[in-house]
Design an enzyme around this catalytic site. Structure first.
Site, PDB file in Angstrom:
ATOM      1  N   TYR A 188      71.680   9.483  84.526  1.00  0.00           N
ATOM      2  CA  TYR A 188      70.879   8.371  85.043  1.00  0.00           C
ATOM      3  C   TYR A 188      69.520   8.828  85.563  1.00  0.00           C
ATOM      4  CZ  TYR A 188      74.575   4.843  84.590  1.00  0.00           C
ATOM      5  OH  TYR A 188      75.505   3.949  84.110  1.00  0.00           O
ATOM      6  N   ASN A 246      79.199  -3.427  86.077  1.00  0.00           N
ATOM      7  CA  ASN A 246      79.036  -4.225  84.841  1.00  0.00           C
ATOM      8  C   ASN A 246      79.769  -3.618  83.648  1.00  0.00           C
ATOM      9  OD1 ASN A 246      77.321  -2.095  84.460  1.00  0.00           O
ATOM     10  ND2 ASN A 246      75.467  -3.310  84.195  1.00  0.00           N
ATOM     11  N   GLU A 262      72.334  11.394  75.157  1.00  0.00           N
ATOM     12  CA  GLU A 262      73.578  11.121  75.881  1.00  0.00           C
ATOM     13  C   GLU A 262      74.797  11.678  75.136  1.00  0.00           C
ATOM     14  OE1 GLU A 262      73.263   6.878  76.504  1.00  0.00           O
ATOM     15  OE2 GLU A 262      71.656   7.148  77.978  1.00  0.00           O
ATOM     16  N   LYS A 308      82.868   2.089  82.215  1.00  0.00           N
ATOM     17  CA  LYS A 308      82.600   2.571  83.576  1.00  0.00           C
ATOM     18  C   LYS A 308      83.867   2.499  84.435  1.00  0.00           C
ATOM     19  CE  LYS A 308      77.705   1.208  83.448  1.00  0.00           C
ATOM     20  NZ  LYS A 308      76.608   0.531  84.178  1.00  0.00           N
ATOM     21  N   HIS A 342      78.521   1.067  79.761  1.00  0.00           N
ATOM     22  CA  HIS A 342      77.196   1.629  79.512  1.00  0.00           C
ATOM     23  C   HIS A 342      77.020   1.803  78.010  1.00  0.00           C
ATOM     24  CE1 HIS A 342      73.775   4.363  79.357  1.00  0.00           C
ATOM     25  NE2 HIS A 342      74.485   5.030  78.461  1.00  0.00           N
TER      26      HIS A 342
HETATM   27  P1  RTP Z   1      73.446   0.982  81.271  1.00  0.00           P
HETATM   28  O1  RTP Z   1      72.346   2.020  81.304  1.00  0.00           O
HETATM   29  O2  RTP Z   1      74.526   1.228  82.303  1.00  0.00           O
HETATM   30  O3  RTP Z   1      73.988   0.766  79.896  1.00  0.00           O
HETATM   31  O4  RTP Z   1      72.837  -0.430  81.707  1.00  0.00           O
HETATM   32  P2  RTP Z   1      71.465  -1.063  81.240  1.00  0.00           P
HETATM   33  O5  RTP Z   1      70.768  -0.174  80.252  1.00  0.00           O
HETATM   34  O6  RTP Z   1      71.778  -2.454  80.817  1.00  0.00           O
HETATM   35  O7  RTP Z   1      70.674  -1.101  82.606  1.00  0.00           O
HETATM   36  P3  RTP Z   1      69.736  -0.007  83.258  1.00  0.00           P
HETATM   37  O8  RTP Z   1      68.463  -0.665  83.597  1.00  0.00           O
HETATM   38  O9  RTP Z   1      69.703   1.252  82.452  1.00  0.00           O
HETATM   39  O10 RTP Z   1      70.483   0.289  84.631  1.00  0.00           O
HETATM   40  C1  RTP Z   1      71.546   1.208  84.709  1.00  0.00           C
HETATM   41  C2  RTP Z   1      72.644   0.656  85.575  1.00  0.00           C
HETATM   42  O11 RTP Z   1      72.194   0.596  86.918  1.00  0.00           O
HETATM   43  C3  RTP Z   1      72.817  -0.478  87.585  1.00  0.00           C
HETATM   44  N1  RTP Z   1      71.805  -1.321  88.193  1.00  0.00           N
HETATM   45  N2  RTP Z   1      71.882  -1.748  89.425  1.00  0.00           N
HETATM   46  N3  RTP Z   1      71.363  -2.973  91.917  1.00  0.00           N
HETATM   47  C4  RTP Z   1      70.537  -3.170  90.893  1.00  0.00           C
HETATM   48  O12 RTP Z   1      69.569  -3.884  90.985  1.00  0.00           O
HETATM   49  C5  RTP Z   1      70.802  -2.492  89.639  1.00  0.00           C
HETATM   50  N4  RTP Z   1      70.045  -2.514  88.559  1.00  0.00           N
HETATM   51  C6  RTP Z   1      70.683  -1.764  87.637  1.00  0.00           C
HETATM   52  C7  RTP Z   1      73.611  -1.264  86.547  1.00  0.00           C
HETATM   53  O13 RTP Z   1      74.983  -0.927  86.680  1.00  0.00           O
HETATM   54  C8  RTP Z   1      73.047  -0.785  85.247  1.00  0.00           C
HETATM   55  O14 RTP Z   1      73.998  -0.867  84.223  1.00  0.00           O
HETATM   56 MG    MG Z   2      70.407   1.885  80.612  1.00  0.00          MG
END
Ligand code: RTP
Ligand code: MG
Length: 148
Positions: free
Chosen positions: A49, A112, A126, A9, A115
């Site tokens: 997203y 973080n 994707e 990212k 992705h």
């Molecule tokens: P990613 O898709 O980026 O690999 O991350 P992930 O599966 O671990 O998490 P996901 O639930 O898909 O969330 C996508 C990205 O959204 C941001 N996020 N912000 N502010 C918040 O509460 C919050 N929750 C999620 C994070 O950057 C997350 O990677």
């Molecule tokens: Mg995710």
């Protein structure tokens, strides 16, 4: 061979962590099949997203992912989807174990570092969203006298 979509990212690129992240997946034993440094458009970010469009952080998420270059990659290997997720660590760096990418380098959930696709369905979706067929290279490691 299983493939996944991984993306450093904007925070990872700005913090010069791309080499470190590529290194981790290479050392683990996975194979790089595609890579490009790119600036994500607003439209691509919203599609990528899409599952989060009703979440309160959606606007922030799209704004951040389009804020600077990202390194989009396709990685290949047995169980690469689940293994990459475990190497990344939990979404919130506060909960991510030390030794994982987010556990070692992340501080906040919004920044973080990386992705990774979370299922075979999202990996396929994707990869096709970010890469054309000609951008992905399938190759074997060479049996040669110049690698030792
Ligand atoms: P990613 O898709 O980026 O690999 O991350 P992930 O599966 O671990 O998490 P996901 O639930 O898909 O969330 C996508 C990205 O959204 C941001 N996020 N912000 N502010 C918040 O509460 C919050 N929750 C999620 C994070 O950057 C997350 O990677
Ligand atoms: Mg995710």
């Amino acid at each position: 061979m299983e493939q996944t979509f991984l993306m450093v990212k904007p925070d990872g690129v700005q913090r010069n962590l791309t080499g470190e992240i590529v290194n981790r997946f290479e050392r683990k034993g996975f194979k790089l099949a595609g890579a490009k440094l790119m600036q994500i458009s607003d439209e691509l970010a919203k599609t990528h997203y899409g599952e989060h469009e009703d979440k309160p952080f959606f606007g922030e998420l799209v704004q951040f992912i389009t804020s600077g270059p990202v390194l989009a990659m396709v990685w290949e290997g047995d169980n690469v989807i689940a293994t990459a997720r475990s190497m990344m660590g939990k979404t919130n760096p506060l909960e991510a174990a030390p030794g994982t990418i987010r556990g070692d380098y992340g501080v906040t959930v919004g920044k973080n570092i990386i992705h990774g696709s979370d299922s075979p369905e999202s990996a396929e979706k994707e990869i096709n969203l970010f890469f054309g067929d000609n951008d992905i290279i399938t190759y074997s490691k060479q049996d040669s006298d110049w690698i030792y």
